[in-house]
Design a protein around this motif. Structure first.
Motif, PDB file in Angstrom:
ATOM      1  N   ALA A  49      -3.515  22.710 -34.675  1.00 34.17           N
ATOM      2  CA  ALA A  49      -3.471  23.107 -36.089  1.00 34.17           C
ATOM      3  C   ALA A  49      -2.079  23.602 -36.460  1.00 34.17           C
ATOM      4  CB  ALA A  49      -4.519  24.181 -36.369  1.00 34.17           C
ATOM      5  N   ARG A  50      -1.428  24.319 -35.555  1.00 32.66           N
ATOM      6  CA  ARG A  50      -0.048  24.764 -35.821  1.00 32.66           C
ATOM      7  C   ARG A  50       0.901  23.573 -35.879  1.00 32.66           C
ATOM      8  NH1 ARG A  50      -1.644  29.099 -32.383  1.00 32.66           N
ATOM      9  NH2 ARG A  50      -0.456  28.318 -30.617  1.00 32.66           N
ATOM     10  N   ARG A  51       0.661  22.568 -35.024  1.00 34.95           N
ATOM     11  CA  ARG A  51       1.500  21.356 -35.067  1.00 34.95           C
ATOM     12  C   ARG A  51       1.332  20.623 -36.403  1.00 34.95           C
ATOM     13  NH1 ARG A  51       3.038  23.341 -30.864  1.00 34.95           N
ATOM     14  NH2 ARG A  51       3.667  22.266 -28.975  1.00 34.95           N
ATOM     15  N   LEU A  52       0.097  20.571 -36.890  1.00 39.21           N
ATOM     16  CA  LEU A  52      -0.156  19.921 -38.188  1.00 39.21           C
ATOM     17  C   LEU A  52       0.590  20.625 -39.311  1.00 39.21           C
ATOM     18  CD1 LEU A  52      -3.988  19.188 -38.026  1.00 39.21           C
ATOM     19  CD2 LEU A  52      -2.149  17.491 -38.056  1.00 39.21           C
ATOM     20  N   ALA A  53       0.682  21.940 -39.234  1.00 37.92           N
ATOM     21  CA  ALA A  53       1.306  22.720 -40.300  1.00 37.92           C
ATOM     22  C   ALA A  53       2.818  22.858 -40.130  1.00 37.92           C
ATOM     23  CB  ALA A  53       0.675  24.112 -40.357  1.00 37.92           C
ATOM     24  N   ALA A  54       3.319  22.609 -38.940  1.00 31.52           N
ATOM     25  CA  ALA A  54       4.741  22.822 -38.654  1.00 31.52           C
ATOM     26  C   ALA A  54       5.606  21.785 -39.362  1.00 31.52           C
ATOM     27  CB  ALA A  54       4.987  22.771 -37.153  1.00 31.52           C
ATOM     28  N   GLN A  55       6.796  22.215 -39.694  1.00 26.78           N
ATOM     29  CA  GLN A  55       7.694  21.358 -40.456  1.00 26.78           C
ATOM     30  C   GLN A  55       8.499  20.396 -39.589  1.00 26.78           C
ATOM     31  OE1 GLN A  55      10.240  23.609 -43.013  1.00 26.78           O
ATOM     32  NE2 GLN A  55      10.755  21.846 -44.255  1.00 26.78           N
ATOM     33  N   HIS A  56       8.810  20.756 -38.375  1.00 23.99           N
ATOM     34  CA  HIS A  56       9.730  19.953 -37.565  1.00 23.99           C
ATOM     35  C   HIS A  56       9.127  19.539 -36.227  1.00 23.99           C
ATOM     36  CE1 HIS A  56      12.668  21.141 -40.536  1.00 23.99           C
ATOM     37  NE2 HIS A  56      12.439  22.408 -40.276  1.00 23.99           N
ATOM     38  N   THR A  57       7.835  19.177 -36.212  1.00 25.37           N
ATOM     39  CA  THR A  57       7.202  18.679 -34.994  1.00 25.37           C
ATOM     40  C   THR A  57       6.708  17.266 -35.239  1.00 25.37           C
ATOM     41  OG1 THR A  57       5.073  19.645 -35.573  1.00 25.37           O
ATOM     42  CG2 THR A  57       6.514  20.968 -34.180  1.00 25.37           C
ATOM     43  N   PHE A  58       6.860  16.423 -34.235  1.00 26.15           N
ATOM     44  CA  PHE A  58       6.639  14.995 -34.415  1.00 26.15           C
ATOM     45  C   PHE A  58       5.897  14.381 -33.233  1.00 26.15           C
ATOM     46  CE2 PHE A  58      10.609  16.321 -36.354  1.00 26.15           C
ATOM     47  CZ  PHE A  58      10.519  15.799 -37.634  1.00 26.15           C
ATOM     48  N   VAL A  59       5.152  13.337 -33.521  1.00 19.56           N
ATOM     49  CA  VAL A  59       4.611  12.474 -32.489  1.00 19.56           C
ATOM     50  C   VAL A  59       5.659  11.392 -32.244  1.00 19.56           C
ATOM     51  CG1 VAL A  59       2.770  10.869 -31.855  1.00 19.56           C
ATOM     52  CG2 VAL A  59       2.227  12.905 -33.211  1.00 19.56           C
ATOM     53  N   ILE A  60       5.977  11.152 -30.990  1.00 18.74           N
ATOM     54  CA  ILE A  60       6.891  10.071 -30.619  1.00 18.74           C
ATOM     55  C   ILE A  60       6.053   8.807 -30.506  1.00 18.74           C
ATOM     56  CG2 ILE A  60       8.510   9.205 -28.882  1.00 18.74           C
ATOM     57  CD1 ILE A  60       8.794  12.178 -27.927  1.00 18.74           C
ATOM     58  N   ARG A  61       6.376   7.799 -31.311  1.00 13.13           N
ATOM     59  CA  ARG A  61       5.593   6.558 -31.319  1.00 13.13           C
ATOM     60  C   ARG A  61       6.488   5.356 -31.023  1.00 13.13           C
ATOM     61  NH1 ARG A  61       0.762   7.849 -33.602  1.00 13.13           N
ATOM     62  NH2 ARG A  61       0.749   9.609 -35.043  1.00 13.13           N
ATOM     63  N   ASP A  62       5.885   4.373 -30.357  1.00 10.60           N
ATOM     64  CA  ASP A  62       6.538   3.077 -30.195  1.00 10.60           C
ATOM     65  C   ASP A  62       6.700   2.482 -31.586  1.00 10.60           C
ATOM     66  OD1 ASP A  62       6.497   0.058 -30.019  1.00 10.60           O
ATOM     67  OD2 ASP A  62       6.601   0.552 -27.881  1.00 10.60           O
ATOM     68  N   GLN A  63       7.922   2.156 -31.954  1.00 12.84           N
ATOM     69  CA  GLN A  63       8.179   1.668 -33.308  1.00 12.84           C
ATOM     70  C   GLN A  63       7.487   0.332 -33.579  1.00 12.84           C
ATOM     71  OE1 GLN A  63      12.104   0.184 -34.949  1.00 12.84           O
ATOM     72  NE2 GLN A  63      12.100   2.317 -35.642  1.00 12.84           N
ATOM     73  N   GLU A  64       7.346  -0.467 -32.535  1.00 10.23           N
ATOM     74  CA  GLU A  64       6.769  -1.801 -32.703  1.00 10.23           C
ATOM     75  C   GLU A  64       5.274  -1.773 -33.010  1.00 10.23           C
ATOM     76  OE1 GLU A  64       6.652  -5.268 -29.615  1.00 10.23           O
ATOM     77  OE2 GLU A  64       8.738  -4.861 -30.217  1.00 10.23           O
ATOM     78  N   ASN A  65       4.517  -0.938 -32.284  1.00  7.97           N
ATOM     79  CA  ASN A  65       3.059  -0.978 -32.447  1.00  7.97           C
ATOM     80  C   ASN A  65       2.422   0.369 -32.797  1.00  7.97           C
ATOM     81  OD1 ASN A  65       2.997   0.430 -30.008  1.00  7.97           O
ATOM     82  ND2 ASN A  65       2.689  -1.430 -28.803  1.00  7.97           N
ATOM     83  N   GLY A  66       3.230   1.426 -32.927  1.00  5.72           N
ATOM     84  CA  GLY A  66       2.718   2.730 -33.322  1.00  5.72           C
ATOM     85  C   GLY A  66       2.026   3.519 -32.228  1.00  5.72           C
TER      86      GLY A  66
END
Length: 169
Positions: A49-66
């Motif tokens: 829940a904190r990650r959802l609300a945080a401004q500068h946290t990201f999931v690293i995804r493969d650009q080609e297929n997500g």
């Protein structure tokens, strides 16, 4: 919310649909052995829940297929808003392929150009030499060793402190 892209990756903000991926990361003993004890699911839900609300946290995804490959984030200091701490995790099948290095380079560029941050700190358990190499490849310098400062699964580890400062323009 920002979306950061590299040649192979997309760093996108956490979405509610990322819960199962996040839970799998936080329950994986191979990942958590360098981060923290595995928490009960209710605590992991609070962290998510904190990650959802945080401004500068990201999931690293493969650009080609997500496909999600890990996560990365900045925690900007409330006392010193020109400084941030960085943390990252990459799933075991994606480790050793430059994913963490590419994501770290991208988030550092983002931090220095978009957030007003002038210095980024990274903390690595002394036994996690691959993560230390990721920081060093990006130009982070080890500035301190905190002896037996961090405990995971009842074992105390030295914590290495790294720092990267923004190059003056």
């Amino acid at each position: 919310m920002a979306i950061i892209t590299t040649s192979r990756l997309t760093l996108s903000p956490f979405q509610p649909s990322d819960w199962l991926f996040f839970l799998a990361l936080r329950e994986n003993p191979d990942i958590m052995r360098f981060m923290a004890d595995i928490s009960p699911e209710r605590e992991t839900r609070l962290l998510f829940a904190r990650r959802l609300a945080a401004q500068h946290t990201f999931v690293i995804r493969d650009q080609e297929n997500g496909t999600p490959l890990g996560d990365i984030g900045l925690q900007i200091s409330h006392l010193h808003p020109q400084e941030a701490d960085v943390g990252y995790t990459v799933i075991p099948p994606a480790q050793g392929k430059g994913i963490a290095s590419e994501a770290l380079q991208a988030i550092c560029r983002y931090a220095f150009t978009q957030t007003g941050v002038n210095a980024i700190n990274g903390y690595v358990l002394a036994d996690n030499t691959p993560s230390a190499r990721v920081l060093e490849k990006q130009g982070f310098i080890r500035t301190q060793v905190l002896e037996k400062a961090y405990e995971v699964n009842g074992i105390r580890y030295d914590d290495w402190v790294y720092r990267l400062e923004r190059n003056p323009e």
